[in-house]
Design an enzyme around this catalytic site. Structure first.
Site, PDB file in Angstrom:
ATOM      1  N   LYS A  51      -1.125  -6.232  20.711  1.00 20.42           N
ATOM      2  CA  LYS A  51      -1.812  -7.561  20.609  1.00 20.42           C
ATOM      3  C   LYS A  51      -1.470  -8.140  19.167  1.00 20.42           C
ATOM      4  O   LYS A  51      -0.179  -7.649  18.858  1.00 20.42           O
ATOM      5  CB  LYS A  51      -3.468  -7.248  20.634  1.00 20.42           C
ATOM      6  CG  LYS A  51      -3.743  -6.690  21.972  1.00 20.42           C
ATOM      7  CD  LYS A  51      -5.406  -7.013  22.390  1.00 20.42           C
ATOM      8  CE  LYS A  51      -6.123  -6.347  21.735  1.00 20.42           C
ATOM      9  NZ  LYS A  51      -7.749  -6.270  22.201  1.00 20.42           N
TER      10      LYS A  51
ATOM     11  N   CYS B  68      -3.539   0.052   6.969  1.00 17.60           N
ATOM     12  CA  CYS B  68      -3.448  -0.843   8.147  1.00 17.60           C
ATOM     13  C   CYS B  68      -3.983  -0.234   9.185  1.00 17.60           C
ATOM     14  O   CYS B  68      -4.855  -1.250  10.076  1.00 17.60           O
ATOM     15  CB  CYS B  68      -2.071  -1.085   8.360  1.00 17.60           C
ATOM     16  SG  CYS B  68      -1.023   0.097   8.658  1.00 17.60           S
TER      17      CYS B  68
ATOM     18  N   THR C 175       0.919 -13.649   7.711  1.00 22.30           N
ATOM     19  CA  THR C 175       2.332 -13.677   7.120  1.00 22.30           C
ATOM     20  C   THR C 175       3.267 -13.219   8.465  1.00 22.30           C
ATOM     21  O   THR C 175       4.361 -13.633   8.539  1.00 22.30           O
ATOM     22  CB  THR C 175       2.652 -12.420   6.177  1.00 22.30           C
ATOM     23  OG1 THR C 175       1.711 -12.798   5.032  1.00 22.30           O
ATOM     24  CG2 THR C 175       4.056 -12.610   5.569  1.00 22.30           C
TER      25      THR C 175
ATOM     26  N   ASN D 289       0.759  -1.098  -0.004  1.00 25.96           N
ATOM     27  CA  ASN D 289      -0.051  -0.013  -0.214  1.00 25.96           C
ATOM     28  C   ASN D 289       1.011   1.273   0.020  1.00 25.96           C
ATOM     29  O   ASN D 289       0.176   2.249  -0.502  1.00 25.96           O
ATOM     30  CB  ASN D 289      -0.896  -0.146   1.006  1.00 25.96           C
ATOM     31  CG  ASN D 289      -0.306  -0.228   2.376  1.00 25.96           C
ATOM     32  OD1 ASN D 289       0.805  -0.539   2.673  1.00 25.96           O
ATOM     33  ND2 ASN D 289      -1.136   0.157   3.582  1.00 25.96           N
TER      34      ASN D 289
ATOM     35  N   VAL E  36      -1.311 -10.099   9.663  1.00 25.26           N
ATOM     36  CA  VAL E  36      -1.220 -10.989  10.807  1.00 25.26           C
ATOM     37  C   VAL E  36      -0.652 -12.224  10.329  1.00 25.26           C
ATOM     38  O   VAL E  36       0.441 -12.828  10.797  1.00 25.26           O
ATOM     39  CB  VAL E  36      -2.327 -10.921  11.522  1.00 25.26           C
ATOM     40  CG1 VAL E  36      -2.026 -11.825  12.776  1.00 25.26           C
ATOM     41  CG2 VAL E  36      -2.500  -9.625  11.973  1.00 25.26           C
TER      42      VAL E  36
ATOM     43  N   PRO F  43      10.404  -5.583  -1.726  1.00 24.07           N
ATOM     44  CA  PRO F  43       9.279  -5.019  -1.688  1.00 24.07           C
ATOM     45  C   PRO F  43       8.062  -5.844  -1.708  1.00 24.07           C
ATOM     46  O   PRO F  43       8.492  -7.227  -2.169  1.00 24.07           O
ATOM     47  CB  PRO F  43       9.217  -4.036  -2.816  1.00 24.07           C
ATOM     48  CG  PRO F  43      10.700  -4.354  -3.484  1.00 24.07           C
ATOM     49  CD  PRO F  43      11.461  -5.195  -2.682  1.00 24.07           C
TER      50      PRO F  43
ATOM     51  N   GLU G 277       7.726   1.963  14.783  1.00 21.64           N
ATOM     52  CA  GLU G 277       8.582   2.558  13.559  1.00 21.64           C
ATOM     53  C   GLU G 277       8.490   4.074  14.257  1.00 21.64           C
ATOM     54  O   GLU G 277       7.499   4.686  14.911  1.00 21.64           O
ATOM     55  CB  GLU G 277       7.893   2.529  12.272  1.00 21.64           C
ATOM     56  CG  GLU G 277       8.096   0.862  11.922  1.00 21.64           C
ATOM     57  CD  GLU G 277       7.987   0.451  10.509  1.00 21.64           C
ATOM     58  OE1 GLU G 277       6.917   0.787   9.826  1.00 21.64           O
ATOM     59  OE2 GLU G 277       8.940  -0.048  10.009  1.00 21.64           O
TER      60      GLU G 277
ATOM     61  N   GLU H 289       4.806  -4.754  11.911  1.00 20.92           N
ATOM     62  CA  GLU H 289       3.701  -3.760  11.447  1.00 20.92           C
ATOM     63  C   GLU H 289       2.726  -4.652  11.164  1.00 20.92           C
ATOM     64  O   GLU H 289       3.028  -4.777   9.513  1.00 20.92           O
ATOM     65  CB  GLU H 289       4.216  -2.850  10.737  1.00 20.92           C
ATOM     66  CG  GLU H 289       5.242  -1.689  11.395  1.00 20.92           C
ATOM     67  CD  GLU H 289       4.638  -0.962  12.565  1.00 20.92           C
ATOM     68  OE1 GLU H 289       3.387  -1.012  12.550  1.00 20.92           O
ATOM     69  OE2 GLU H 289       5.489  -0.454  13.402  1.00 20.92           O
TER      70      GLU H 289
HETATM   71  P1  NAD Z   1       1.105  -9.688   3.131  1.00 24.41           P
HETATM   72  O1  NAD Z   1       1.214 -10.114   4.338  1.00 24.41           O
HETATM   73  O2  NAD Z   1       0.436 -10.678   1.979  1.00 24.41           O
HETATM   74  O3  NAD Z   1       2.534  -9.599   2.363  1.00 24.41           O
HETATM   75  C1  NAD Z   1       3.386  -8.846   3.136  1.00 24.41           C
HETATM   76  C2  NAD Z   1       4.815  -9.087   2.721  1.00 24.41           C
HETATM   77  O4  NAD Z   1       5.405 -10.326   3.146  1.00 24.41           O
HETATM   78  C3  NAD Z   1       4.912  -9.303   0.945  1.00 24.41           C
HETATM   79  O5  NAD Z   1       6.166  -8.574   0.654  1.00 24.41           O
HETATM   80  C4  NAD Z   1       5.107 -10.764   0.576  1.00 24.41           C
HETATM   81  O6  NAD Z   1       5.741 -10.995  -0.425  1.00 24.41           O
HETATM   82  C5  NAD Z   1       5.926 -11.125   1.992  1.00 24.41           C
HETATM   83  N1  NAD Z   1       5.692 -12.684   2.474  1.00 24.41           N
HETATM   84  C6  NAD Z   1       4.755 -13.362   2.269  1.00 24.41           C
HETATM   85  N2  NAD Z   1       5.099 -14.493   2.741  1.00 24.41           N
HETATM   86  C7  NAD Z   1       6.210 -14.476   3.467  1.00 24.41           C
HETATM   87  C8  NAD Z   1       7.125 -15.434   4.227  1.00 24.41           C
HETATM   88  N3  NAD Z   1       6.617 -16.601   4.420  1.00 24.41           N
HETATM   89  N4  NAD Z   1       8.104 -14.948   4.611  1.00 24.41           N
HETATM   90  C9  NAD Z   1       8.601 -13.692   4.444  1.00 24.41           C
HETATM   91  N5  NAD Z   1       7.734 -12.759   3.692  1.00 24.41           N
HETATM   92  C10 NAD Z   1       6.663 -13.135   3.183  1.00 24.41           C
HETATM   93  O7  NAD Z   1       0.456  -8.401   3.091  1.00 24.41           O
HETATM   94  P2  NAD Z   1      -0.040  -7.515   1.848  1.00 24.41           P
HETATM   95  O8  NAD Z   1      -1.298  -8.132   1.252  1.00 24.41           O
HETATM   96  O9  NAD Z   1       1.120  -7.018   1.124  1.00 24.41           O
HETATM   97  O10 NAD Z   1      -0.368  -6.058   2.740  1.00 24.41           O
HETATM   98  C11 NAD Z   1      -1.365  -5.851   3.309  1.00 24.41           C
HETATM   99  C12 NAD Z   1      -1.383  -6.124   4.736  1.00 24.41           C
HETATM  100  O11 NAD Z   1      -0.255  -5.429   5.213  1.00 24.41           O
HETATM  101  C13 NAD Z   1      -2.735  -5.939   5.489  1.00 24.41           C
HETATM  102  O12 NAD Z   1      -2.643  -6.623   6.670  1.00 24.41           O
HETATM  103  C14 NAD Z   1      -2.328  -4.598   6.223  1.00 24.41           C
HETATM  104  O13 NAD Z   1      -3.063  -4.297   7.482  1.00 24.41           O
HETATM  105  C15 NAD Z   1      -0.680  -4.533   6.603  1.00 24.41           C
HETATM  106  N6  NAD Z   1      -0.067  -3.450   6.553  1.00 24.41           N
HETATM  107  C16 NAD Z   1       0.421  -2.862   7.880  1.00 24.41           C
HETATM  108  C17 NAD Z   1       0.991  -1.635   7.853  1.00 24.41           C
HETATM  109  C18 NAD Z   1       1.537  -1.503   9.464  1.00 24.41           C
HETATM  110  O14 NAD Z   1       2.341  -0.447   9.387  1.00 24.41           O
HETATM  111  N7  NAD Z   1       1.006  -1.960  10.754  1.00 24.41           N
HETATM  112  C19 NAD Z   1       1.071  -0.923   6.847  1.00 24.41           C
HETATM  113  C20 NAD Z   1       0.742  -1.417   5.712  1.00 24.41           C
HETATM  114  C21 NAD Z   1       0.247  -2.501   5.547  1.00 24.41           C
END
Ligand code: NAD
Length: 486
Positions: free
Chosen positions: A453, A286, A234, A155, A232, A179, A460, A252
């Site tokens: 939680k 998020c 991942t 995002n 969560v 990324p 960050e 995060e």
């Molecule tokens: P995702 O969990 O599908 O993927 C996140 C990243 O993890 C990607 O780069 C993906 O390739 C990588 N990944 C996937 N499996 C992995 C593994 N087994 N080992 C290591 N890396 C792995 O998330 P998304 O769909 O890209 O993003 C949306 C999610 O991110 C939402 O749940 C959102 O709330 C969260 N998010 C959190 C924040 C925050 O700061 N708290 C900010 C933005 C998005």
């Protein structure tokens, strides 16, 4: 109009672009049109190895520089990001589909803030002196962790890379960043700019790939820390893999954050908070406040103004600066969100506005509001990550707090009321890392950001982030002769 966003190569390692076409293809699709605008390749094991070796080789010298020198590099990078804000914003829009009206103010700009802030802090990172009785003393040294891995969500690709790189580099670490496979373009520019600003080759490397590339980075013995922004599920996997190697983590993760709107709230302010907290970036944030608890005395006025003001959203071409609401990032995400809307209707929530896909190319969905949502409905429990707001009724403060906290998540929470004593009382009892009073979703670099939680571990931004990218060693110094009992 055809857009071409093809980078020189897929990865950026040891100060330069590098390609390996053996890796699985990654097609970058512009979500406003559905056209393919670039083709990249996931990192092969050879590329992952190069990136880790390059980060490892660069780390000692980078850490040996003075904090002031490292900070200067980061601050120069911040200046370059700001100078190129328009080009970087156009690329961010191509990568994510977010409207230019947002990316011009929220992405490279926020990344530059992080680089400037941590660049400023880098020169003042010090240990402490602790005096002991009798003249002995202890001093502490704040040391970098070593090679850090950053893994991003789709995002905010520029912002996520900078929020991780800036504190990591300020503390003397180096980084390999992966990324999201959905938005692989922007982070390459961050790497280019850091090198141009004077960071040594290898200080910040970018490798592309799907989950397995992230997993390979996470488990490598050279890696001291993994910082993930993602969902969560991942997070659970990455945290467990990091635990195996006793590595530091920052997680995060996702949320299902509440906003409590009390009867005495300023209606326009509460509606603004709910709009920003549900529809900015087409709801793909998020910390969004997707459970909006509204007291009965203000409910009708709130829903009326909300619906009127959503009618003013300008939905259209993200490159047109008048557009304020763009498409979903991908066809997959569009499908996921449509599934939740169908569930909301099926489980008996009242659709107040929106709910449909928009008839134009790309992955556009109307801003959607459900009212009369109950706590047990799927749309009130699961993170949707799209433009879908749930409005729930609540009667009093205690009930509002209890229901707001009845979730596994704890990323953010907001309160709208004119009663300031109540505002502070309520935020004091809400389980979330980022709390807002009469505001929502503002993330200045000076404030810590992160969840409690299941929403995460670590923080960050702000000085807090320094603790998550460095560790303290203590040195006991005896000024008296050493003693032993025998
Ligand atoms: P995702 O969990 O599908 O993927 C996140 C990243 O993890 C990607 O780069 C993906 O390739 C990588 N990944 C996937 N499996 C992995 C593994 N087994 N080992 C290591 N890396 C792995 O998330 P998304 O769909 O890209 O993003 C949306 C999610 O991110 C939402 O749940 C959102 O709330 C969260 N998010 C959190 C924040 C925050 O700061 N708290 C900010 C933005 C998005």
């Amino acid at each position: 109009m055809t857009h071409d966003a093809q980078p020189k190569a897929s990865h950026f390692i040891a100060g330069d672009y590098i390609e390996d076409t053996e890796g699985d293809p990654i097609d970058v699709i512009y979500s406003a049109t559905g056209e393919t605008i670039a083709r990249l390749h996931a990192a092969t094991p050879a590329i992952v190895e190069k990136a880790l070796a390059s980060a490892k080789a660069a780390q000692t010298d980078w850490a040996a520089m003075s904090g002031t020198e490292r900070g200067r590099v980061l601050r120069r990078a911040a200046d370059i990001l700001r100078e190129r804000n328009r080009d970087l914003s156009v690329l961010e829009t191509l990568d994510t589909g977010k409207p230019l009206s947002e990316t011009l103010v929220a992405d490279a700009a926020s990344g530059a803030d992080a680089l400037e802030y941590f660049g400023g802090l880098a020169g003042s990172l010090t240990g402490e002196h602790v005096q002991l009785p009798g003249g002995d003393f202890v001093y502490t040294m704040r040391r970098p962790l070593g090679v850090c891995v950053g893994i991003g969500a789709w995002n905010y690709p520029t912002q996520i890379a900078c929020w991780k790189a800036a504190p990591a580099l300020a503390c003397g670490n180096t980084m390999v960043f992966k990324p999201s496979e959905t938005t692989p373009l922007c982070t390459l520019k961050v790497a280019e700019i850091l090198m141009e600003a004077g960071a040594p080759a290898g200080a910040f490397n970018v490798v592309q790939g799907y989950g397995p590339v992230g997993a390979a980075l996470t488990t490598d013995a050279r890696v001291a820390k993994v910082s993930l922004t993602g969902s969560v599920p991942t997070g659970r996997k990455v945290y467990a893999a990091a635990a195996e190697g006793i590595k530091h983590v920052t997680m995060e993760l996702g949320g299902k954050s509440p906003i409590l709107v009390f009867d005495d709230a300023d209606v326009e302010a509460a509606v603004s908070g709910a709009i920003v907290g549900n529809f900015y970036s087409s709801g793909q944030i998020c910390s969004n406040g997707t459970r909006v608890f509204v007291q009965p005395g203000i409910k009708e006025a709130f829903l009326k103004r909300l619906t009127e003001r959503l009618g003013d959203a300008v939905i259209g071409d993200p490159m047109d600066e008048a557009t304020t609401f763009g498409p979903m990032v991908s066809e997959r995400q569009l499908g996921i969100v449509q599934g939740y809307i169908a569930k909301g209707i099926e489980e008996g929530a009242r659709l107040v506005t929106g709910g449909r896909r928009i008839d134009r190319p790309g992955w556009y969905l109307e801003p959607t509001v459900f009212a009369d949502v109950t706590d047990r409905m799927t749309i009130a429990r699961e993170e949707i990550f799209g433009p879908v707001m749930s409005v729930l009724d609540f009667t009093d403060e205690a009930e509002g707090i209890e229901r707001a906290n009845a979730t596994e998540f704890g990323l953010a929470a907001g309160v709208f009321t004119r009663d300031l004593a109540r505002a502070h009382r309520v935020v004091g009892q809400l389980d979330a890392g980022s709390l807002y009073i009469n505001a929502y979703n503002l993330t200045p670099v000076e404030a810590p950001f992160g969840g409690v939680k299941a929403s995460g571990v670590g923080r960050e931004n702000s000085k807090e982030a320094i603790h998550h990218y460095s560790e303290v060693r203590s040195v006991y110094v005896a000024v008296n002769p050493a003693e032993a009992p025998y």
